[in-house]
Structure formats: C-alpha cells, structure tokens
Write a protein that holds these residues in place. Sequence first.
Motif, PDB file in Angstrom:
ATOM      1  N   PRO A   7       0.958   3.604   9.684  1.00  0.00           N
ATOM      2  CA  PRO A   7       1.447   2.267  10.041  1.00  0.00           C
ATOM      3  C   PRO A   7       0.415   1.240   9.605  1.00  0.00           C
ATOM      4  O   PRO A   7      -0.755   1.356   9.966  1.00  0.00           O
ATOM      5  N   ALA A   9       0.163  -2.999   9.302  1.00  0.00           N
ATOM      6  CA  ALA A   9       0.765  -4.319   9.408  1.00  0.00           C
ATOM      7  C   ALA A   9       0.728  -4.998   8.037  1.00  0.00           C
ATOM      8  O   ALA A   9      -0.306  -4.941   7.354  1.00  0.00           O
ATOM      9  N   MET A  33       3.266  -2.106  12.736  1.00  0.00           N
ATOM     10  CA  MET A  33       3.418  -2.271  14.183  1.00  0.00           C
ATOM     11  C   MET A  33       4.450  -3.352  14.505  1.00  0.00           C
ATOM     12  O   MET A  33       4.523  -4.390  13.850  1.00  0.00           O
ATOM     13  N   ASN A  89       0.852   2.123  19.678  1.00  0.00           N
ATOM     14  CA  ASN A  89      -0.396   1.753  19.015  1.00  0.00           C
ATOM     15  C   ASN A  89      -1.511   1.617  20.048  1.00  0.00           C
ATOM     16  O   ASN A  89      -1.518   0.683  20.847  1.00  0.00           O
ATOM     17  N   TYR A 182     -14.485   0.266   7.730  1.00  0.00           N
ATOM     18  CA  TYR A 182     -14.252   1.387   6.824  1.00  0.00           C
ATOM     19  C   TYR A 182     -15.529   1.907   6.154  1.00  0.00           C
ATOM     20  O   TYR A 182     -15.496   2.917   5.475  1.00  0.00           O
ATOM     21  N   ILE A 208      -8.316   9.246   3.165  1.00  0.00           N
ATOM     22  CA  ILE A 208      -7.710  10.064   2.111  1.00  0.00           C
ATOM     23  C   ILE A 208      -7.239   9.087   1.026  1.00  0.00           C
ATOM     24  O   ILE A 208      -6.236   8.393   1.195  1.00  0.00           O
ATOM     25  N   ILE A 231      -1.736   9.014   5.547  1.00  0.00           N
ATOM     26  CA  ILE A 231      -2.446   8.245   4.509  1.00  0.00           C
ATOM     27  C   ILE A 231      -2.034   6.781   4.593  1.00  0.00           C
ATOM     28  O   ILE A 231      -0.836   6.476   4.649  1.00  0.00           O
ATOM     29  N   GLY A 232      -3.017   5.908   4.593  1.00  0.00           N
ATOM     30  CA  GLY A 232      -2.748   4.476   4.659  1.00  0.00           C
ATOM     31  C   GLY A 232      -3.045   3.798   3.343  1.00  0.00           C
ATOM     32  O   GLY A 232      -2.228   3.791   2.408  1.00  0.00           O
ATOM     33  N   ARG A 233      -4.266   3.263   3.222  1.00  0.00           N
ATOM     34  CA  ARG A 233      -4.605   2.462   2.036  1.00  0.00           C
ATOM     35  C   ARG A 233      -4.416   3.244   0.745  1.00  0.00           C
ATOM     36  O   ARG A 233      -4.008   2.674  -0.274  1.00  0.00           O
ATOM     37  N   TYR A 297      -4.811  -3.948  -2.792  1.00  0.00           N
ATOM     38  CA  TYR A 297      -5.105  -2.512  -2.933  1.00  0.00           C
ATOM     39  C   TYR A 297      -4.665  -1.988  -4.294  1.00  0.00           C
ATOM     40  O   TYR A 297      -5.383  -1.224  -4.941  1.00  0.00           O
TER      41      TYR A 297
HETATM   42  C1  LIG Z   1      -3.847  -3.844   6.339  1.00  0.00           C
HETATM   43  C2  LIG Z   1      -3.879  -2.791   7.404  1.00  0.00           C
HETATM   44  C3  LIG Z   1      -3.043  -2.895   8.489  1.00  0.00           C
HETATM   45  C4  LIG Z   1      -3.059  -1.923   9.492  1.00  0.00           C
HETATM   46  N1  LIG Z   1      -2.160  -2.011  10.517  1.00  0.00           N
HETATM   47  C5  LIG Z   1      -2.069  -1.014  11.435  1.00  0.00           C
HETATM   48  C6  LIG Z   1      -1.017  -0.999  12.392  1.00  0.00           C
HETATM   49  O1  LIG Z   1      -0.126  -1.861  12.404  1.00  0.00           O
HETATM   50  N2  LIG Z   1      -1.010   0.012  13.308  1.00  0.00           N
HETATM   51  C7  LIG Z   1      -1.958   1.008  13.297  1.00  0.00           C
HETATM   52  O2  LIG Z   1      -1.891   1.907  14.138  1.00  0.00           O
HETATM   53  N3  LIG Z   1      -2.942   1.022  12.375  1.00  0.00           N
HETATM   54  C8  LIG Z   1      -2.999   0.059  11.435  1.00  0.00           C
HETATM   55  N4  LIG Z   1      -3.939   0.128  10.435  1.00  0.00           N
HETATM   56  C9  LIG Z   1      -4.840   1.295  10.362  1.00  0.00           C
HETATM   57  C10 LIG Z   1      -4.227   2.397   9.474  1.00  0.00           C
HETATM   58  O3  LIG Z   1      -3.031   2.898  10.019  1.00  0.00           O
HETATM   59  C11 LIG Z   1      -5.205   3.561   9.305  1.00  0.00           C
HETATM   60  O4  LIG Z   1      -5.503   4.088  10.573  1.00  0.00           O
HETATM   61  C12 LIG Z   1      -6.516   3.174   8.607  1.00  0.00           C
HETATM   62  O5  LIG Z   1      -6.300   2.317   7.504  1.00  0.00           O
HETATM   63  C13 LIG Z   1      -7.268   4.421   8.122  1.00  0.00           C
HETATM   64  O6  LIG Z   1      -6.466   5.168   7.236  1.00  0.00           O
HETATM   65  P1  LIG Z   1      -6.679   5.104   5.627  1.00  0.00           P
HETATM   66  O7  LIG Z   1      -8.115   5.392   5.353  1.00  0.00           O
HETATM   67  O8  LIG Z   1      -5.758   6.173   5.099  1.00  0.00           O
HETATM   68  O9  LIG Z   1      -6.297   3.727   5.198  1.00  0.00           O
HETATM   69  C14 LIG Z   1      -3.954  -0.828   9.419  1.00  0.00           C
HETATM   70  C15 LIG Z   1      -4.794  -0.731   8.309  1.00  0.00           C
HETATM   71  C16 LIG Z   1      -4.763  -1.682   7.313  1.00  0.00           C
HETATM   72  C17 LIG Z   1      -5.672  -1.530   6.118  1.00  0.00           C
END
Ligand SMILES: Cc1cc2nc3c(=O)[nH]c(=O)nc-3n(C[C@H](O)[C@H](O)[C@H](O)COP(=O)(O)O)c2cc1C
Length: 340
Positions: A7, A9, A33, A89, A182, A208, A231-233, A297
């Motif tokens: 997730p 935002a 979220m 969340n 980070y 990741i 996986i996020g970013r 990104y």
């Molecule tokens: C722009 C952005 C918005 C995020 N919004 C949320 C969110 O709405 N809810 C949430 O639980 N985490 C949010 N996160 C955290 C990510 O879900 C994730 O936990 C974090 O980026 C680490 O994962 P990654 O290294 O794969 O990016 C957000 C991260 C980023 C970069």
Amino acid sequence: MKLALAPMATLSHEALRLLIHRYGDPDEYFSEMIHAPSYVAGGKYEPYYVRTAPAPERMVWQITGPEEGPIAKAAVMLAPLGGLGLDLNMGCSAPDIARHGAGIAWMLKDPGETASMVALVRKELDSAGFSRSPSGGPFRLGVKLRLGAEENPEGLLSFCRVLIDAGVTQITLHPRTKSEKYGRPARWRFVAELARELPVPVYGNGDIASARDALETERAWGESGIAALMIGRGAVTRPWVFWEIGRLKAAAEGNVRSTLPPPPIDHLEVSRFFLSALAESQPAEFQLSRARRFFFYYCDNFTFAHHIKMKIQNAQTPEAIGGLLDSYFGEVPEDRLLYF
Ligand SMILES: Cc1cc2nc3c(=O)[nH]c(=O)nc-3n(C[C@H](O)[C@H](O)[C@H](O)COP(=O)(O)O)c2cc1C
C-alpha cells in the motif's frame, strides 16, 4: 512465497495496477490507504480510492484512521467491495498521520485500546455478515506494522499476539522503527521471527528493489515460513518486477520453455500508457501530483535520472510531463529500450 504490491499513498492506485497487470499481477494488490473518516463521510474523491481494476479479486483494502468508530464503519463499507479482505494501517510514520493518532500511533497507544479497535472492527464485520471469506476461512483482517518505537522483539511478538486474540488473521511487517527512514536497511530477521512464532500468515516488506533481491530474500528467509513478499517502491520503478520474479524462478528451476528472450521494455511507451491510465482512472485534481510521484521512482531507470526528475517535478501538467519524456528519449535514445 506469495507476492504483494505494497500500500502506497498516491502510488498504489488503479493506474499503477493497470501498468503492472500488463506484465503479470502479484497475488495481492494492497490499495493505498483509505482515510476512514473521509470514506465514511462520503468525501468527493473517495470513489477513486476504491476502483478495482484490473484484478478485483486480488484487492486488499487498507484503512487508516485515528479512532475506532470510523475505522469499523469504513471496514463494513469496504468489505462488500470484495477482494481478499482488509488491512489496518499501523505502520505509517508520516508525522501528519502519526501525530493525529493514526498509522503507527496504534502501535504506541495502550495495547488495550488497539485491541479494542480491532475487536470492534471484527465484531462489526461479523454482524454485517463478513465473518467468513468466500473461500471459507475467516474473513481477512490484516494489519501492517513497523517494529514500533524501537527494536523490542519480545514486545513486538506480544503485541502481535494481542492483535491476533482480538481478531487479526494476517500480519505484514516492514521491519524498521518509527523514526527510521529508508537509509537504514530493513531487518528481515524480525519478519522471520514473527513468521516462526505466530499462527497467522506473516508477510515481509522492505527494500526489495528487484527480482534478484526477491529471490535472495526468499533464499535467505524462506525456511522461517514467511508467507509473502510485499514490494513497494521497487514495483513503481520496475512495474514488471512480479513477472520478472516468476521468470527468474522458472529459469532457476529449469522450467523456461522458450529460449527466446522476452521483448524489451519500451520506457516511452510505458510512460505514455501510465499517463493515459492515470487520465482515465483519477480525478483531474490528482493527476499532476500522482504523475510526479510515479516518475520520481520510474525515472531511476534512466541514465540522467536526476536531471529528468527535476524537470518533471517542476512540470505544471501531465501533458507537460509527457512532452518532457518525449524530448528526453529524443536526446537519449539509447535509454528507451530495456532488454532482459
Ligand atoms: C510514497 C509512499 C507512500 C506510502 N504509503 C503507505 C500507505 O498508505 N500505507 C502503508 O501501510 N504504507 C505506506 N508506505 C510504506 C510502504 O508500504 C512500504 O512499507 C515501504 O515503502 C517499504 O517497502 P519498499 O522498500 O518495498 O518500498 C508508503 C511508502 C511510500 C514510498
């Protein structure tokens, strides 16, 4: 291990999912979220947060809010949208969220208060007929956590047990503390410990950035029983990452049917697709900020990433962003195609 989009935002919306879908869906798509008080109040933009394409059955709806009443109400309103279930969340540490009692604040309040919120959500879901998922198991009520205010493995474990007793059936851990950005790496040993100790599926998330990272994480921690990699970013920079993970795994198992390499990714075409998906799926007021966020990104794929990012952050319309990318690939044509 299963795969999930995190997730995020302003990022985990329908346009990103449509882009990812062209290569291959993850098992689960967490939504960005959804702010419970606004959703319950029927805010003007809320319908855009709950669009379900391209894989409604894989959606997990993430709820955020500072108070149990609106969270429980939002849960009952979101459950009928279908998908795999809901996520609360409890990990977001953005100051404007945490300061108001939402996100990670739920990990820092009295655990009784947090348990009461979860139990209320569970009770309201049960009374609304959402006690079981279509597959027969308990209706998914997940939480997404960080480590908490500091590293405290026993404290984290007992907090998770409180949540599970209150009705939580799945846990995602992004293993960083509240104040960590980070820069410091995510500590997956905490994910592995929760996976070993807890009776519910535990998902791990953090850092990741590529298919290779995913395979290495799986190799390093697979035996602990981690249920999924989130996986996020990395999925914004590489929307094809879920497909690529499958491909690398198949190759490692000797299951690649064809020796032909897959076609290259055309970054200009991807950019145009994304901008047009954004135009179709998001309100006009969101488009510029969301395009800027995505390209912040995505431009990491390009040689002159910093330069083009700066220009995009200053662009005043999504069309201007499209124009900047056209010019970029005119000037740096060798950046346009990514070969596997
Ligand atoms: C722009 C952005 C918005 C995020 N919004 C949320 C969110 O709405 N809810 C949430 O639980 N985490 C949010 N996160 C955290 C990510 O879900 C994730 O936990 C974090 O980026 C680490 O994962 P990654 O290294 O794969 O990016 C957000 C991260 C980023 C970069």
